[in-house]
Design a protein around this motif. Structure first.
Motif, mmCIF file in Angstrom:
data_model
loop_
_atom_site.group_PDB
_atom_site.id
_atom_site.type_symbol
_atom_site.label_atom_id
_atom_site.label_comp_id
_atom_site.label_asym_id
_atom_site.label_seq_id
_atom_site.Cartn_x
_atom_site.Cartn_y
_atom_site.Cartn_z
ATOM 1 N N VAL A 259 2.707 6.207 2.212
ATOM 2 C CA VAL A 259 1.575 6.816 1.491
ATOM 3 C C VAL A 259 1.863 8.288 1.258
ATOM 4 O O VAL A 259 1.657 8.815 0.156
ATOM 5 N N ASP A 260 2.361 8.961 2.298
ATOM 6 C CA ASP A 260 2.682 10.387 2.185
ATOM 7 C C ASP A 260 3.846 10.620 1.222
ATOM 8 O O ASP A 260 3.886 11.637 0.531
ATOM 9 N N ALA A 261 4.794 9.696 1.199
ATOM 10 C CA ALA A 261 5.982 9.859 0.355
ATOM 11 C C ALA A 261 5.659 9.692 -1.123
ATOM 12 O O ALA A 261 6.294 10.294 -1.989
ATOM 13 N N CYS A 262 4.657 8.888 -1.405
ATOM 14 C CA CYS A 262 4.325 8.574 -2.800
ATOM 15 C C CYS A 262 3.486 9.700 -3.405
ATOM 16 O O CYS A 262 2.400 9.988 -2.933
ATOM 17 N N GLY A 263 3.988 10.295 -4.445
ATOM 18 C CA GLY A 263 3.255 11.373 -5.098
ATOM 19 C C GLY A 263 2.250 10.875 -6.118
ATOM 20 O O GLY A 263 1.527 11.672 -6.719
ATOM 21 N N MET A 264 2.181 9.565 -6.312
ATOM 22 C CA MET A 264 1.349 9.001 -7.377
ATOM 23 C C MET A 264 0.073 8.345 -6.860
ATOM 24 O O MET A 264 -0.682 7.758 -7.625
ATOM 25 N N GLU A 265 -0.158 8.423 -5.550
ATOM 26 C CA GLU A 265 -1.357 7.817 -4.938
ATOM 27 C C GLU A 265 -1.476 6.331 -5.265
ATOM 28 O O GLU A 265 -2.565 5.822 -5.563
ATOM 29 N N VAL A 266 -0.342 5.657 -5.196
ATOM 30 C CA VAL A 266 -0.321 4.213 -5.434
ATOM 31 C C VAL A 266 -0.756 3.449 -4.184
ATOM 32 O O VAL A 266 -1.314 2.359 -4.282
ATOM 33 N N LEU A 267 -0.490 4.046 -3.027
ATOM 34 C CA LEU A 267 -0.665 3.349 -1.750
ATOM 35 C C LEU A 267 -1.746 4.006 -0.904
ATOM 36 O O LEU A 267 -2.008 5.197 -1.018
ATOM 37 N N ALA A 268 -2.346 3.207 -0.035
ATOM 38 C CA ALA A 268 -3.322 3.724 0.928
ATOM 39 C C ALA A 268 -3.241 2.870 2.185
ATOM 40 O O ALA A 268 -2.706 1.758 2.163
ATOM 41 N N ILE A 269 -3.765 3.415 3.274
ATOM 42 C CA ILE A 269 -3.878 2.629 4.508
ATOM 43 C C ILE A 269 -5.296 2.099 4.607
ATOM 44 O O ILE A 269 -6.271 2.840 4.470
ATOM 45 N N GLU A 270 -5.384 0.792 4.807
ATOM 46 C CA GLU A 270 -6.686 0.148 4.960
ATOM 47 C C GLU A 270 -6.575 -0.872 6.085
ATOM 48 O O GLU A 270 -5.650 -1.697 6.087
ATOM 49 N N ASP A 271 -7.473 -0.810 7.037
ATOM 50 C CA ASP A 271 -7.422 -1.713 8.198
ATOM 51 C C ASP A 271 -6.054 -1.693 8.863
ATOM 52 O O ASP A 271 -5.496 -2.738 9.214
ATOM 53 N N ASP A 272 -5.482 -0.494 8.997
ATOM 54 C CA ASP A 272 -4.210 -0.277 9.701
ATOM 55 C C ASP A 272 -3.009 -0.944 9.040
ATOM 56 O O ASP A 272 -1.990 -1.193 9.695
ATOM 57 N N LYS A 273 -3.134 -1.221 7.752
ATOM 58 C CA LYS A 273 -1.993 -1.748 6.995
ATOM 59 C C LYS A 273 -1.939 -1.050 5.646
ATOM 60 O O LYS A 273 -2.967 -0.598 5.127
ATOM 61 N N VAL A 274 -0.742 -1.009 5.073
ATOM 62 C CA VAL A 274 -0.629 -0.403 3.749
ATOM 63 C C VAL A 274 -1.213 -1.339 2.695
ATOM 64 O O VAL A 274 -1.136 -2.563 2.820
ATOM 65 N N LYS A 275 -1.803 -0.727 1.669
ATOM 66 C CA LYS A 275 -2.390 -1.513 0.583
ATOM 67 C C LYS A 275 -2.028 -0.841 -0.740
ATOM 68 O O LYS A 275 -2.043 0.394 -0.842
ATOM 69 N N ILE A 276 -1.729 -1.636 -1.737
ATOM 70 C CA ILE A 276 -1.476 -1.112 -3.077
ATOM 71 C C ILE A 276 -2.825 -0.940 -3.769
ATOM 72 O O ILE A 276 -3.551 -1.917 -3.954
ATOM 73 N N ILE A 277 -3.155 0.306 -4.095
ATOM 74 C CA ILE A 277 -4.474 0.557 -4.685
ATOM 75 C C ILE A 277 -4.393 0.965 -6.150
ATOM 76 O O ILE A 277 -5.389 1.025 -6.841
ATOM 77 N N ASN A 278 -3.186 1.280 -6.617
ATOM 78 C CA ASN A 278 -3.083 1.879 -7.949
ATOM 79 C C ASN A 278 -1.700 1.585 -8.538
ATOM 80 O O ASN A 278 -0.959 2.504 -8.886
ATOM 81 N N GLU A 279 -1.367 0.303 -8.630
ATOM 82 C CA GLU A 279 -0.003 -0.076 -8.998
ATOM 83 C C GLU A 279 0.385 0.412 -10.394
ATOM 84 O O GLU A 279 1.556 0.631 -10.680
ATOM 85 N N GLU A 280 -0.617 0.590 -11.272
ATOM 86 C CA GLU A 280 -0.325 1.045 -12.643
ATOM 87 C C GLU A 280 0.376 2.392 -12.652
ATOM 88 O O GLU A 280 1.109 2.710 -13.597
ATOM 89 N N GLU A 281 0.133 3.204 -11.614
ATOM 90 C CA GLU A 281 0.721 4.547 -11.569
ATOM 91 C C GLU A 281 2.120 4.563 -10.956
ATOM 92 O O GLU A 281 2.778 5.601 -10.927
#
Ligand code: SF4
Ligand code: SF4
Length: 59
Positions: A17-39
């Motif tokens: 999440v920190d590495a991605c400058g496009m805010e594609v990823l987030a942590i939800e329920d202690d797992k990574v989640k793709i929230i903005n794949e278009e970016e």
């Protein structure tokens, strides 16, 4: 190319999440989640950053 996540391997550390400058990823329920794949620019930084091999770009 598409992002693929292995939730069994993901520890929820947030490094990708920190590495991605496009805010594609987030942590939800202690797992990574793709929230903005278009970016996603398919730069591969998240894959490089993950110590668990839990996220990768795939054809
Ligand atoms: S860097 Fe890897 S282990 Fe950490 S949150 Fe991202 S996918 Fe999960
Ligand atoms: S490949 Fe690049 S833009 Fe896409 S989620 Fe990973 S770090 Fe973000």
């Amino acid at each position: 190319m598409a992002l693929k996540i292995d939730l069994d391997k993901c520890t929820g550390c947030g490094d990708c999440v920190d590495a991605c400058g496009m805010e594609v990823l987030a942590i939800e329920d202690d797992k990574v989640k793709i929230i903005n794949e278009e970016e996603c620019t398919e730069c591969g930084l998240c894959e490089d950053e993950c110590a668990e091999d839990a996220i990768c770009l795939e054809d």
